[in-house]
Design an enzyme around this catalytic site. Structure first.
Site, PDB file in Angstrom:
ATOM      1  N   LYS A  95       0.834  -1.205   0.000  1.00 19.25           N
ATOM      2  CA  LYS A  95       0.000   0.000   0.000  1.00 19.25           C
ATOM      3  C   LYS A  95       0.872   1.260   0.000  1.00 19.25           C
ATOM      4  O   LYS A  95       0.668   2.166  -0.815  1.00 19.25           O
ATOM      5  CB  LYS A  95      -0.929  -0.013   1.216  1.00 19.25           C
ATOM      6  CG  LYS A  95      -1.953   1.105   1.186  1.00 19.25           C
ATOM      7  CD  LYS A  95      -2.727   1.196   2.488  1.00 19.25           C
ATOM      8  CE  LYS A  95      -3.674   0.049   2.712  1.00 19.25           C
ATOM      9  NZ  LYS A  95      -5.055   0.357   2.358  1.00 19.25           N
TER      10      LYS A  95
ATOM     11  N   ARG B   5      -3.420   2.783   8.684  1.00 18.77           N
ATOM     12  CA  ARG B   5      -3.722   1.483   8.075  1.00 18.77           C
ATOM     13  C   ARG B   5      -2.479   0.620   7.971  1.00 18.77           C
ATOM     14  O   ARG B   5      -1.377   1.127   7.785  1.00 18.77           O
ATOM     15  CB  ARG B   5      -4.227   1.657   6.640  1.00 18.77           C
ATOM     16  CG  ARG B   5      -5.497   2.418   6.499  1.00 18.77           C
ATOM     17  CD  ARG B   5      -5.714   2.656   5.011  1.00 18.77           C
ATOM     18  NE  ARG B   5      -6.576   3.777   4.794  1.00 18.77           N
ATOM     19  CZ  ARG B   5      -7.868   3.674   4.469  1.00 18.77           C
ATOM     20  NH1 ARG B   5      -8.420   2.497   4.323  1.00 18.77           N
ATOM     21  NH2 ARG B   5      -8.590   4.740   4.296  1.00 18.77           N
TER      22      ARG B   5
ATOM     23  N   GLY C 131      -8.346  -7.595   4.739  1.00 19.16           N
ATOM     24  CA  GLY C 131      -9.162  -7.677   5.952  1.00 19.16           C
ATOM     25  C   GLY C 131      -8.495  -8.353   7.133  1.00 19.16           C
ATOM     26  O   GLY C 131      -9.108  -8.531   8.172  1.00 19.16           O
TER      27      GLY C 131
ATOM     28  N   MET D 117      -5.749  -7.399   8.870  1.00 17.76           N
ATOM     29  CA  MET D 117      -5.151  -6.568   9.911  1.00 17.76           C
ATOM     30  C   MET D 117      -6.002  -5.323  10.172  1.00 17.76           C
ATOM     31  O   MET D 117      -6.995  -5.090   9.502  1.00 17.76           O
ATOM     32  CB  MET D 117      -3.731  -6.218   9.529  1.00 17.76           C
ATOM     33  CG  MET D 117      -2.812  -7.410   9.762  1.00 17.76           C
ATOM     34  SD  MET D 117      -1.154  -7.057   9.275  1.00 17.76           S
ATOM     35  CE  MET D 117      -1.356  -6.721   7.574  1.00 17.76           C
TER      36      MET D 117
ATOM     37  N   ARG E  11      -3.280  -1.624  -6.364  1.00 23.07           N
ATOM     38  CA  ARG E  11      -2.412  -2.811  -6.263  1.00 23.07           C
ATOM     39  C   ARG E  11      -2.790  -3.732  -7.411  1.00 23.07           C
ATOM     40  O   ARG E  11      -3.884  -3.601  -7.976  1.00 23.07           O
ATOM     41  CB  ARG E  11      -2.614  -3.525  -4.915  1.00 23.07           C
ATOM     42  CG  ARG E  11      -4.028  -3.989  -4.707  1.00 23.07           C
ATOM     43  CD  ARG E  11      -4.223  -4.515  -3.296  1.00 23.07           C
ATOM     44  NE  ARG E  11      -5.636  -4.806  -3.076  1.00 23.07           N
ATOM     45  CZ  ARG E  11      -6.197  -4.952  -1.901  1.00 23.07           C
ATOM     46  NH1 ARG E  11      -5.488  -4.814  -0.809  1.00 23.07           N
ATOM     47  NH2 ARG E  11      -7.465  -5.235  -1.792  1.00 23.07           N
TER      48      ARG E  11
ATOM     49  N   HIS F 242     -15.841  -9.286   1.436  1.00 28.51           N
ATOM     50  CA  HIS F 242     -14.804 -10.176   1.945  1.00 28.51           C
ATOM     51  C   HIS F 242     -14.928 -11.576   1.339  1.00 28.51           C
ATOM     52  O   HIS F 242     -13.963 -12.156   0.848  1.00 28.51           O
ATOM     53  CB  HIS F 242     -14.930 -10.245   3.478  1.00 28.51           C
ATOM     54  CG  HIS F 242     -13.943 -11.186   4.099  1.00 28.51           C
ATOM     55  ND1 HIS F 242     -14.263 -12.482   4.402  1.00 28.51           N
ATOM     56  CD2 HIS F 242     -12.646 -11.022   4.427  1.00 28.51           C
ATOM     57  CE1 HIS F 242     -13.208 -13.074   4.912  1.00 28.51           C
ATOM     58  NE2 HIS F 242     -12.213 -12.201   4.944  1.00 28.51           N
TER      59      HIS F 242
ATOM     60  N   SER G  63      14.910 -42.665 -14.772  1.00 27.18           N
ATOM     61  CA  SER G  63      13.750 -41.871 -14.374  1.00 27.18           C
ATOM     62  C   SER G  63      13.764 -41.796 -12.848  1.00 27.18           C
ATOM     63  O   SER G  63      13.775 -42.825 -12.167  1.00 27.18           O
ATOM     64  CB  SER G  63      12.467 -42.531 -14.877  1.00 27.18           C
ATOM     65  OG  SER G  63      11.368 -41.776 -14.439  1.00 27.18           O
TER      66      SER G  63
ATOM     67  N   CYS H 176       9.526 -39.098 -12.391  1.00 26.39           N
ATOM     68  CA  CYS H 176       8.147 -39.579 -12.442  1.00 26.39           C
ATOM     69  C   CYS H 176       7.522 -39.694 -11.049  1.00 26.39           C
ATOM     70  O   CYS H 176       6.412 -40.186 -10.903  1.00 26.39           O
ATOM     71  CB  CYS H 176       8.052 -40.903 -13.188  1.00 26.39           C
ATOM     72  SG  CYS H 176       8.953 -42.226 -12.381  1.00 26.39           S
TER      73      CYS H 176
ATOM     74  N   TYR I  32      12.763 -34.531 -19.176  1.00 22.43           N
ATOM     75  CA  TYR I  32      11.305 -34.432 -19.066  1.00 22.43           C
ATOM     76  C   TYR I  32      10.832 -34.596 -17.631  1.00 22.43           C
ATOM     77  O   TYR I  32      11.571 -35.083 -16.770  1.00 22.43           O
ATOM     78  CB  TYR I  32      10.611 -35.478 -19.959  1.00 22.43           C
ATOM     79  CG  TYR I  32      10.796 -36.907 -19.512  1.00 22.43           C
ATOM     80  CD1 TYR I  32       9.942 -37.487 -18.568  1.00 22.43           C
ATOM     81  CD2 TYR I  32      11.819 -37.692 -20.032  1.00 22.43           C
ATOM     82  CE1 TYR I  32      10.107 -38.795 -18.147  1.00 22.43           C
ATOM     83  CE2 TYR I  32      11.998 -39.012 -19.624  1.00 22.43           C
ATOM     84  CZ  TYR I  32      11.138 -39.553 -18.674  1.00 22.43           C
ATOM     85  OH  TYR I  32      11.314 -40.840 -18.260  1.00 22.43           O
TER      86      TYR I  32
END
Ligand code: PEP
Ligand code: MG
Length: 889
Positions: A26, A96, A105, A107, A349, A465, A774, A841, A861
């Site tokens: 902020k 704030r 919401g 804090m 933001r 909220h 693998s 894998c 891969y």
């Protein structure tokens, strides 16, 4: 002297957007907005370093802070021409929190600070509206009382209710200045009674109280929970922003609102938001009054848009929207206040968004030339793709509509109705699908929202909220379904004469806002449009191939649809659980001699051949890695007298004899027992049968399609080079037999899993007889930690909670330990055989952080379960692009 305080607005900007670590999101963005000339009320930011210091020093502030805050305040006085505590022209501020990443919401905030018995008069004078001044004062006492002094907010609400009852009115708006004056007196009395001290009149004392409370709220339980859920370290701390108040509640020419520069639910490029006339910031977010839409385009009959109500302020807001998007090159979530028709920006933001919106915004912005394709690919959080791969309601399915609210977070969910977050959590822990139903949610409900499949509220808008948090979590949410009446006491919800009790099933469609009775059938997601575009761009950047772990045709087909480039692991033992075959499998395992085993294997051969034919067809020439049998025996043996009797009957054996054989085969530690290649070496006929099924199946598909499959035969649990040599000889012998019988040949390769530390450490020797490795990181994690995969759940969560391990190593690879072995094996293996193909894998093949590690080590891969294939494609592209960005979805 260290700088603890940074100024912004009013002609002095000491911060910038890229200082968010120090100033919080902020504070950094307020400074940036002021810097680019947007209308920001002047203020200052107390840095996150003060928060860190505060907790490291027993809640004390560093030297110099007091002077710097004093200087900041003096500047605000000068910039505004007002003075703190001045009865005639009082300066009022907001205080704030502002962490590095937004924690909506979680804090505390205090508004209207600086009001007291004297300055309230000044505010009345300046605004020409005593009612407004006294309402502001009572709001301040209420906020300060609950946030800073810890007085239960119900106490305050009770007082207002009492006064309203007394006056015979039902709305707050019907109360007069004198009424509010009475409320203020009662509030002050309550505070003195509850805390033993009068309400502080000195604005400086008020300010330090509020600063302390905001820093203190960093460690409140809901902030701690939120950080845990979002992987936010506690030592980041929050900043505190002190800013000159502007008022959205000074009359009908004032307003406050929240908007997104694009639709945060769908990503559409339309200005999107809500506002309230004559209200203060928190009223919109709190969802107490239902707000009005920002633009005419969004307005429904009966609604008055800001565009219509205040055209000049709206035009200015549109201009700000343009500037902000061009400046930040991302969708912004902005808060504004209009005081006497003049617009002020209070926050911007990067906006939280659904996965669908993240995709659309990234793709659109690349098309618009705001960002390039690489940036578009970086912008989308791979894990969030999950949301898009989830089912939606089948449009053809019958349904019974109960009510309609706002489409606050997309996706569909069915579940039983529960009315409290605690119950949602406890029933979800028992495996039940629950829908959390609340009149409105508050930050205290966050654990229940997380546990629920979907969230329904009857009050609040798209930025309430519930809506914001659900979108962030990827939970479907219908908000503000005003026609539903919730009765917490009776544990029911009702609409249009229908009553639904707790425990009954409803279905939500978060994409349309509809609520249905009962369960509605769902359908698979569409993978076209923006999803396909972004995936195509990602594929252009990635180096790692992405395969899938699959053994059933359904899984293989799903994975192909999601873009798998072959099978990286076909666990053949999983093919044997089928009720048609489990009998023959058990017969094979329990046989007393080779002849008995061969008889059973004879029965299994045709099944196996058909299995492979199906996979080869689906994979159409792509590589298919088939792992020969690796059954931890305990998973296959019959349990209990009844199962033993059944198997004995099927095998034509005496149950007592069979029981003895089961006892003989039982192992103390099956995971480290007679499994993997140990079984294939002691009973070679098993691998012979499997090799035959593979080659016969591959030849059949080659003949049928003209597109020969590429089988890669993989030997499990090798720890010694000789083990691979022996099994390789078996397979090569069978291959020659089958090729001779068919009069045709095929290309194939033979490799091994690396699942044991010994295999990793002697990888150079093993590579001499392997075409590929693998990494079976499930077993490799188990054997490296000496930690049973099956039992870890008993204590691993405790380890994570206490920070003994940063993450579950079965989910995200332990780079330090298991990763070191992977690195050693890859290096040694490649040194011995430069063409050695390397893959992974274990479950880690679908985990973005582990994929970044695989990229770094240079594997060829990754292979993961079908639904994770898109996640892996995107994560692999981001790993190749090589840096993490601040993601909002
Ligand atoms: C592994 O161990 O990582 C692996 C993929 O094999 P499985 O999970 O079947 O033991
Ligand atoms: Mg394994």
């Amino acid at each position: 002297m260290k700088k603890w305080v940074y100024n912004f607005g009013g002609g002095l900007n000491e911060g910038r957007a890229d200082m968010r670590e120090l100033l919080g999101g902020k504070g950094a963005n307020l400074a940036e907005m002021a810097l680019i000339g947007l209308p920001v009320p002047p203020g200052f930011t107390i840095t996150t370093e003060v928060c860190t210091y505060f907790y490291a020093h027993d809640r004390k502030y560093p030297d110099g802070l007091e002077e710097q805050v004093g200087a900041g305040l003096a500047r605000l006085e000068e910039a505004s021409g007002r003075k703190f505590g001045d009865p005639a022209r009082p300066l009022l501020v907001s205080v704030r929190s502002g962490a590095r990443v937004s924690m909506p919401g979680m804090m505390d905030t205090v508004l209207n600070l600086g009001l007291n018995d004297q300055t309230v008069g000044g505010l009345a004078e300046a605004s020409g509206d005593p009612r407004f001044a006294w309402d502001s004062y009572r709001r301040f006492i209420q906020m300060y009382g609950s946030v800073v002094l810890g007085v239960d907010h119900h106490r305050f609400e009770d007082i207002i209710e009492h006064v309203k009852l007394d006056r015979g009115v039902s709305e707050d708006t019907a109360l007069t200045a004198e009424d509010w004056q009475e409320v203020v007196a009662a509030y002050k009395e309550t505070i003195e009674r509850e805390t033993g001290r009068p309400f502080p009149q000195d604005p400086r004392e008020q300010l330090w109280g509020a600063i302390g409370a905001v820093f203190g709220s960093w460690m409140n339980p809901r902030a701690i929970t939120y950080r845990k859920l979002h992987d936010i370290p506690a030592d980041w701390g929050t900043a505190v922003n002190v800013q000159t108040m502007v008022f959205g509640n000074m009359g009908e020419d004032c307003a406050t609102g929240v908007c997104f520069t694009r639709n945060p639910s769908t990503g559409e490029n339309v200005f999107y938001g809500e506002y309230l006339v004559n209200a203060q910031g928190e009223d919109v977010v709190a969802g107490i009054r239902t707000p009005q839409p920002i633009s005419e385009a969004l307005a429904k009959p009966g609604e008055v848009s800001l565009e219509r109500a205040m055209p000049e302020a709206y035009a200015e807001l549109l201009r700000v929207r343009e500037i902000l998007e061009r400046h930040y090159r991302d969708m912004q979530d902005i808060e504004f206040t209009i005081e006497r028709r003049k617009l002020y920006m209070l926050q911007t933001r990067n906006g939280k968004r659904t996965a669908a919106a993240a995709l659309k915004i990234a793709v659109d912005m690349a098309h618009e030339g705001l960002i390039d394709r690489a940036e578009a690919v970086r912008r989308v959080n791979p894990a969030s793709l999950d949301q898009l791969l989830h089912p939606t309601l089948d449009p053809k399915a019958p349904r019974r509509l109960l009510a309609k609210g706002l489409p606050a977070s997309p996706g569909a969910a069915s579940g039983i109705v529960v009315f409290s977050a605690d119950e949602a959590e406890s029933r979800a822990a028992k495996g039940e699908a629950v829908i959390l139903v609340r009149i409105e949610t508050s930050p205290e409900d966050i654990h229940g929202m997380h546990a629920a499949r979907g969230i329904l509220t009857t009050r609040g808008g798209m930025t309430s909220h519930a809506a914001v948090v659900a979108r962030g979590m990827g939970r479907p949410c219908v908000a503000g379904a005003g026609s539903i009446v919730v009765d917490y006491g009776a544990q029911t919800l009702s609409a249009g004469g229908q009553v639904v009790r707790a425990g009954e099933v409803i279905t939500l469609d978060g994409g349309t806002g509809e609520v249905f009775l009962g369960a509605v059938p769902m359908q698979e997601p569409q993978l076209s449009g923006d999803f396909a575009t972004l995936m195509e761009w990602a594929d252009g950047f990635r180096r790692l191939k992405v395969r899938t772990n699959a053994e059933t045709p359904l899984d293989a087909e799903t994975a192909r649809k999601f873009g798998a480039e072959g099978i990286g692991l076909c666990r053949t033992e999983h093919m044997f659980f089928d009720p048609n075959r489990i009998g023959a499998v058990r017969q094979m395992i329990l046989a007393h001699d080779e002849a008995g085993r061969r008889a059973a294997l004879e029965k299994l051969l045709p099944f196996q051949r058909e299995d492979f034919i199906a996979l080869f067809r689906i994979m159409a020439g792509l590589p298919v890695t088939i792992r020969l049998l690796d059954p931890p025996l305990h998973e296959f043996l019959p349990h209990g007298p009844q199962e033993i009797a059944e198997v004995a009957a099927a095998m034509g054996q005496d149950p007592a004899v069979l029981e003895r054989r089961v006892a003989e085969l039982a192992e103390a530690n099956p995971m480290l027992g007679h499994r993997g290649c140990r079984l294939g070496i002691t009973y070679p006929e098993i691998y012979e049968m499997q090799a035959r099924a593979i080659f016969e199946g591959a030849l059949a598909v080659a003949a049928e399609t003209g597109n020969p499959p590429v089988p890669e035969i993989m030997i499990p649990l090798v720890g010694i080079k000789r083990e691979l040599e022996i099994t390789r000889e078996i397979i090569e012998r069978v291959a020659e037999q089958v090729f001779a019988e068919a009069g045709r040949r095929l290309t194939y390769s033979i490799g091994t899993m690396i699942e044991l530390p010994r295999a990793a450490l002697t990888a150079d020797a093993i590579a001499e007889v392997a075409d590929f490795f693998s990494f079976g990181t499930n077993d490799l994690t188990q054997t490296t930690f000496g930690l049973s995969r099956d039992d870890a759940g008993k204590f691993l969560p405790f380890y994570i909670e206490k920070g003994i391990l940063p993450r579950d190593p079965f989910v995200s690879i332990d780079v330090e330990g298991v990763g070191a072995l992977v690195r050693i094996a890859a290096e040694k293996g490649r040194k011995a055989r430069s063409q050695l193909k390397l893959g992974i894998c274990g479950e880690h093949g679908g985990d973005p952080a582990s994929i970044a590690f695989c990229e770094e080590v240079g594997l060829d891969y990754v292979s993961c379960s079908p639904y994770r294939v898109p996640v892996a494609r995107l994560a692999a592209a981001q790993a190749a692009l090589g840096q993490a960005v601040d993601r909002t979805a």
